[in-house]
Design an enzyme around this catalytic site. Sequence first.
Site, PDB file in Angstrom:
ATOM      1  N   LYS A  75       4.056  -9.342  16.516  1.00 26.81           N
ATOM      2  CA  LYS A  75       4.694  -8.964  17.780  1.00 26.81           C
ATOM      3  C   LYS A  75       4.091  -9.760  18.941  1.00 26.81           C
ATOM      4  CE  LYS A  75       5.975  -4.408  16.048  1.00 26.81           C
ATOM      5  NZ  LYS A  75       5.708  -2.965  15.975  1.00 26.81           N
ATOM      6  N   GLN A 134       1.564   1.442  17.781  1.00 25.96           N
ATOM      7  CA  GLN A 134       1.909   1.123  16.393  1.00 25.96           C
ATOM      8  C   GLN A 134       1.654   2.335  15.500  1.00 25.96           C
ATOM      9  OE1 GLN A 134       3.392  -1.716  15.487  1.00 25.96           O
ATOM     10  NE2 GLN A 134       3.477  -1.189  13.334  1.00 25.96           N
ATOM     11  N   ASP A 192      10.231   0.939  21.807  1.00 21.04           N
ATOM     12  CA  ASP A 192      10.462   1.261  20.389  1.00 21.04           C
ATOM     13  C   ASP A 192      11.695   2.158  20.217  1.00 21.04           C
ATOM     14  OD1 ASP A 192       8.797   0.107  18.475  1.00 21.04           O
ATOM     15  OD2 ASP A 192       7.129   1.469  18.915  1.00 21.04           O
TER      16      ASP A 192
HETATM   17  N1  GUN Z   1       5.475   1.219  12.252  1.00 19.51           N
HETATM   18  C1  GUN Z   1       6.438   0.739  11.439  1.00 19.51           C
HETATM   19  N2  GUN Z   1       7.480   0.288  12.162  1.00 19.51           N
HETATM   20  C2  GUN Z   1       7.158   0.474  13.452  1.00 19.51           C
HETATM   21  C3  GUN Z   1       7.841   0.193  14.676  1.00 19.51           C
HETATM   22  O1  GUN Z   1       8.965  -0.315  14.715  1.00 19.51           O
HETATM   23  N3  GUN Z   1       7.171   0.528  15.801  1.00 19.51           N
HETATM   24  C4  GUN Z   1       5.941   1.102  15.786  1.00 19.51           C
HETATM   25  N4  GUN Z   1       5.386   1.413  16.948  1.00 19.51           N
HETATM   26  N5  GUN Z   1       5.299   1.382  14.685  1.00 19.51           N
HETATM   27  C5  GUN Z   1       5.901   1.063  13.519  1.00 19.51           C
END
Ligand code: GUN
Length: 293
Positions: free
Chosen positions: A52, A96, A119
């Site tokens: 990211k 996350q 998100d």
């Molecule tokens: N864990 C797995 N996929 C995601 C996501 O799209 N966002 C976040 N914050 N955590 C995750």
Amino acid sequence: MTLIDGKAVSAQIKQEIAAEVEQIVAAGGKRPHLAAILVGHDGGSETYVANKVKACEACGFKSSLIRYEADVTEAELLAKVEELNQDADVDGFIVQLPLPKHISEQKVIEAIDYRKDVDGFHPINVGRLAIGLPCYVSATPNGIIELLRRYNIETSGKKCVVLGRSNIVGKPMATLMMQKANPGDATVTVCHSHSRDLKKECQEADIIIAAIGKPNFVTADMVKEGAVVIDVGTTRVPDATKKSGFRLNGDVKFDEVAPKCSFITPVPGGVGPMTIVSLMKNTLLAGKKAIYQ
Ligand code: GUN
């Protein structure tokens, strides 16, 4: 059979975003800023967050990575969330997941200002998605919609089976596919661990979106000739031939399913790269205050 190239589409979208960011900055606007909170050292989460941050660079965004050890308290984490909520320089941020067991993920998600929830996990964004209002949409389902759009895949009136009912993928995916929109307008069935005749549901599907996290779950006998198959699975399985010691395995038994499909996504290189680029799109929207003031 057409192989859907998520890697190429995501590279293209990143370029489009980067070009728009440079226009914004050249016109005196603010460079979008994404912050990410990472708790602990889970291998998958480390990789996702690193990717990211890398994608932010490719898009010309500012990014901040905030790290905590796995023993951080819930109170400490919630205080940081509040700090980011108040920080005018931060346009959007993510925490996350998964979080260590002693921290309530739901409490953390609800503490995030929905206007910075890139998100799309906050109940306000989820609720707005459900009733078709502008909002931040969860990245993986939004990335899949973008692939369907860019490959001109007809969804209107089609039978779509979503395998999996997670809050992050299955539920928002079903919502988007049934939305009065293009892509959308599909007849959607959601199957899960308690579904009685999952195989039969799949056999009748024009579009299968597999997001159950079980490697090779979807086999050729479950897939109709000419179906569109989207594979969201990313299970790590040991592989001594890889430098990392593992490879990513999809939910679809690719080799036997692919010949029956009109379109199929590979793993890796299908849905995965689109997930990250969807987060970038949400961050751009946040930077532009395009959804909320
Ligand atoms: N864990 C797995 N996929 C995601 C996501 O799209 N966002 C976040 N914050 N955590 C995750």
